[in-house]
Motif scaffolding. Sequence first.
Motif, PDB file in Angstrom:
ATOM      1  N   GLY A  87      -3.515   3.875  -8.647  1.00 56.84           N
ATOM      2  CA  GLY A  87      -2.817   3.097  -7.614  1.00 56.84           C
ATOM      3  C   GLY A  87      -2.565   1.626  -7.952  1.00 56.84           C
ATOM      4  N   LEU A  88      -3.404   1.009  -8.524  1.00 53.83           N
ATOM      5  CA  LEU A  88      -3.262  -0.517  -8.635  1.00 53.83           C
ATOM      6  C   LEU A  88      -1.907  -0.346  -9.793  1.00 53.83           C
ATOM      7  CD1 LEU A  88      -6.899  -1.504  -8.880  1.00 53.83           C
ATOM      8  CD2 LEU A  88      -5.227  -2.670  -7.402  1.00 53.83           C
ATOM      9  N   TRP A  89      -2.218   0.247 -10.737  1.00 49.01           N
ATOM     10  CA  TRP A  89      -1.192   0.344 -11.820  1.00 49.01           C
ATOM     11  C   TRP A  89       0.249   0.677 -11.456  1.00 49.01           C
ATOM     12  CZ3 TRP A  89       2.081   4.211 -13.889  1.00 49.01           C
ATOM     13  CH2 TRP A  89       2.471   3.777 -14.990  1.00 49.01           C
ATOM     14  N   LEU A  90       0.215   1.570 -10.438  1.00 44.78           N
ATOM     15  CA  LEU A  90       1.546   2.040  -9.994  1.00 44.78           C
ATOM     16  C   LEU A  90       2.246   1.064  -9.083  1.00 44.78           C
ATOM     17  CD1 LEU A  90       3.605   4.274  -9.874  1.00 44.78           C
ATOM     18  CD2 LEU A  90       2.185   5.157  -8.142  1.00 44.78           C
ATOM     19  N   LEU A  91       1.413   0.371  -8.272  1.00 48.33           N
ATOM     20  CA  LEU A  91       1.656  -0.679  -7.285  1.00 48.33           C
ATOM     21  C   LEU A  91       2.457  -1.747  -8.058  1.00 48.33           C
ATOM     22  CD1 LEU A  91       2.358  -1.844  -4.512  1.00 48.33           C
ATOM     23  CD2 LEU A  91       0.069  -2.688  -4.642  1.00 48.33           C
ATOM     24  N   LYS A  92       1.733  -2.363  -9.142  1.00 47.08           N
ATOM     25  CA  LYS A  92       2.198  -3.388  -9.699  1.00 47.08           C
ATOM     26  C   LYS A  92       3.440  -3.115 -10.355  1.00 47.08           C
ATOM     27  CE  LYS A  92       0.963  -6.767 -13.459  1.00 47.08           C
ATOM     28  NZ  LYS A  92      -0.299  -7.239 -14.387  1.00 47.08           N
ATOM     29  N   LYS A  93       3.742  -2.081 -10.909  1.00 47.58           N
ATOM     30  CA  LYS A  93       4.884  -1.647 -11.655  1.00 47.58           C
ATOM     31  C   LYS A  93       6.062  -1.537 -10.562  1.00 47.58           C
ATOM     32  CE  LYS A  93       3.441  -1.146 -15.945  1.00 47.58           C
ATOM     33  NZ  LYS A  93       3.974  -1.865 -16.892  1.00 47.58           N
ATOM     34  N   LEU A  94       5.827  -0.888  -9.739  1.00 46.34           N
ATOM     35  CA  LEU A  94       7.132  -0.714  -8.603  1.00 46.34           C
ATOM     36  C   LEU A  94       7.359  -1.986  -7.701  1.00 46.34           C
ATOM     37  CD1 LEU A  94       5.894   2.756  -7.347  1.00 46.34           C
ATOM     38  CD2 LEU A  94       7.722   2.363  -8.962  1.00 46.34           C
ATOM     39  N   VAL A  95       6.490  -2.709  -7.622  1.00 44.58           N
ATOM     40  CA  VAL A  95       6.575  -4.047  -6.963  1.00 44.58           C
ATOM     41  C   VAL A  95       7.653  -4.944  -7.699  1.00 44.58           C
ATOM     42  CG1 VAL A  95       5.709  -6.373  -6.004  1.00 44.58           C
ATOM     43  CG2 VAL A  95       4.785  -4.230  -5.501  1.00 44.58           C
ATOM     44  N   LEU A  96       7.206  -5.198  -9.069  1.00 41.80           N
ATOM     45  CA  LEU A  96       8.074  -5.840  -9.977  1.00 41.80           C
ATOM     46  C   LEU A  96       9.426  -5.212 -10.000  1.00 41.80           C
ATOM     47  CD1 LEU A  96       5.409  -6.704 -12.802  1.00 41.80           C
ATOM     48  CD2 LEU A  96       6.077  -7.991 -10.822  1.00 41.80           C
ATOM     49  N   ARG A  97       9.615  -3.874  -9.897  1.00 41.39           N
ATOM     50  CA  ARG A  97      10.916  -3.116 -10.287  1.00 41.39           C
ATOM     51  C   ARG A  97      11.732  -3.190  -8.714  1.00 41.39           C
ATOM     52  NH1 ARG A  97       9.309   1.588 -14.098  1.00 41.39           N
ATOM     53  NH2 ARG A  97       8.573   0.133 -16.034  1.00 41.39           N
ATOM     54  N   ARG A  98      11.005  -3.718  -7.665  1.00 47.38           N
ATOM     55  CA  ARG A  98      11.881  -3.780  -6.379  1.00 47.38           C
ATOM     56  C   ARG A  98      11.838  -2.327  -5.815  1.00 47.38           C
ATOM     57  NH1 ARG A  98      16.124  -8.653  -5.763  1.00 47.38           N
ATOM     58  NH2 ARG A  98      14.923 -10.306  -6.735  1.00 47.38           N
ATOM     59  N   ARG A  99      10.970  -1.651  -5.675  1.00 46.39           N
ATOM     60  CA  ARG A  99      11.118  -0.226  -5.618  1.00 46.39           C
ATOM     61  C   ARG A  99      10.022   0.043  -4.100  1.00 46.39           C
ATOM     62  NH1 ARG A  99      14.649  -0.658  -8.321  1.00 46.39           N
ATOM     63  NH2 ARG A  99      15.062   0.572 -10.195  1.00 46.39           N
ATOM     64  N   LEU A 100       9.591  -0.787  -3.554  1.00 50.96           N
ATOM     65  CA  LEU A 100       8.775  -0.626  -2.192  1.00 50.96           C
ATOM     66  C   LEU A 100       9.547   0.116  -1.037  1.00 50.96           C
ATOM     67  CD1 LEU A 100       7.288  -4.387  -1.819  1.00 50.96           C
ATOM     68  CD2 LEU A 100       6.299  -2.155  -2.722  1.00 50.96           C
ATOM     69  N   ARG A 101      10.903   0.033  -1.370  1.00 47.40           N
ATOM     70  CA  ARG A 101      11.337   0.922  -0.256  1.00 47.40           C
ATOM     71  C   ARG A 101      11.303   2.412  -0.313  1.00 47.40           C
ATOM     72  NH1 ARG A 101      14.901  -0.554  -3.783  1.00 47.40           N
ATOM     73  NH2 ARG A 101      16.343   0.997  -5.001  1.00 47.40           N
ATOM     74  N   PHE A 102      10.669   2.952  -1.557  1.00 36.39           N
ATOM     75  CA  PHE A 102      10.399   4.420  -1.561  1.00 36.39           C
ATOM     76  C   PHE A 102       9.102   4.431  -0.844  1.00 36.39           C
ATOM     77  CE2 PHE A 102      12.845   3.904  -5.648  1.00 36.39           C
ATOM     78  CZ  PHE A 102      14.031   4.524  -5.153  1.00 36.39           C
ATOM     79  N   PHE A 103       8.202   3.691  -0.868  1.00 32.96           N
ATOM     80  CA  PHE A 103       7.049   3.672  -0.156  1.00 32.96           C
ATOM     81  C   PHE A 103       7.209   3.793   1.464  1.00 32.96           C
ATOM     82  CE2 PHE A 103       5.139   1.968  -4.070  1.00 32.96           C
ATOM     83  CZ  PHE A 103       4.416   3.201  -4.614  1.00 32.96           C
ATOM     84  N   GLY A 104       8.159   2.761   1.800  1.00 27.20           N
ATOM     85  CA  GLY A 104       8.608   2.676   3.180  1.00 27.20           C
ATOM     86  C   GLY A 104       9.359   4.271   3.413  1.00 27.20           C
ATOM     87  N   ILE A 105      10.079   4.899   3.015  1.00 26.82           N
ATOM     88  CA  ILE A 105      10.535   6.227   3.343  1.00 26.82           C
ATOM     89  C   ILE A 105       9.262   7.138   3.328  1.00 26.82           C
ATOM     90  CG2 ILE A 105      11.633   8.190   2.348  1.00 26.82           C
ATOM     91  CD1 ILE A 105      13.640   6.199   0.930  1.00 26.82           C
ATOM     92  N   TYR A 106       8.301   6.878   2.363  1.00 29.61           N
ATOM     93  CA  TYR A 106       7.166   7.677   2.206  1.00 29.61           C
ATOM     94  C   TYR A 106       6.439   7.455   3.779  1.00 29.61           C
ATOM     95  CZ  TYR A 106       2.362   9.594   1.359  1.00 29.61           C
ATOM     96  OH  TYR A 106       1.288  10.265   1.462  1.00 29.61           O
ATOM     97  N   CYS A 107       6.199   6.305   4.237  1.00 31.34           N
ATOM     98  CA  CYS A 107       5.437   5.938   5.481  1.00 31.34           C
ATOM     99  C   CYS A 107       6.213   6.599   6.808  1.00 31.34           C
ATOM    100  CB  CYS A 107       5.542   4.560   5.477  1.00 31.34           C
ATOM    101  SG  CYS A 107       4.247   3.669   4.390  1.00 31.34           S
ATOM    102  N   ILE A 108       7.600   6.599   6.914  1.00 29.14           N
ATOM    103  CA  ILE A 108       8.179   7.224   7.634  1.00 29.14           C
ATOM    104  C   ILE A 108       8.117   8.702   8.003  1.00 29.14           C
ATOM    105  CG2 ILE A 108      10.510   7.727   8.844  1.00 29.14           C
ATOM    106  CD1 ILE A 108      11.400   5.042   7.630  1.00 29.14           C
TER     107      ILE A 108
END
Length: 262
Positions: A228-249
């Motif tokens: 999870g740590l590795w994946l978060l670092k990669k996706l934050v740097l690539r501005r992909r947090l919105r995908f997690f936002g969709i998942y939370c919804i």
Amino acid sequence: MSEFTSYLLLGVVQGATEFLPVSSSGHLTIFSSLLNVPLDAESKAAFFAVLHLATFGAVLLFTFKDLWAILAGLGRPEKRSSSIRYIGLLLVATIPAVLAGFLLEDEIKSLFSDVAFTSIMLFVTAAALFISDRFKGDRRILDLSFAGALSIGIFQAAAIAPGISRSGLTIFGALLIGMMRSDAVKFSFLLSLPVTFGAGILEISRVSLPLSTVLLASLFAFLMGIIGLWLLKKLVLRRRLRFFGIYCIIVGTIGLVFRGVM
């Protein structure tokens, strides 16, 4: 599904979601209800805290290089002031969560059995994640003022409630005050260490489950936490947090449907 398997699954859920900005406590609350885990609110909070302690080990391993640089700098005159300031910023940012934990302990424990509240808070996390992708800053950690560090700490304190992502909100807070994305992630990771360690140590004696169950669930949490740590670092740097936002919804909606709210 056996109770033993349910506890192991919760370990996997904790590790997989602790550092992803989707609220591990929210997932544990919803999944423990879906799995009909036979624990009262206090026992759930204790078990969840120990699983957090397992993921403390994951972030400790993941940030070891940065921690070593900070601590080694204390012994080098040319680096000492930077290391002292770094530690000071982390300590200041930790204060709000510590105060919230002590002052609201009973209220927070009761929320770990409230699926509807947790589901609604996942929508709050989603909103923060959607907004986070819009920020672009250039401030480094050592450029932070102590007031700035405190403001990030306030976001971390808000994440004491299940459904609010600690990593999501601290990264959001760091980006909000202009930090560059890589440093926002690093500060969030380092900031998690004292909180997860302290909560786990305080609650470990209250866990009523067999030691073998706790240890195996913690191992799964640790291993999934590394991923999870590795994946978060990669996706934050690539501005992909919105995908997690969709998942939370999606998860929040499932929780509300499960409780009959929707």
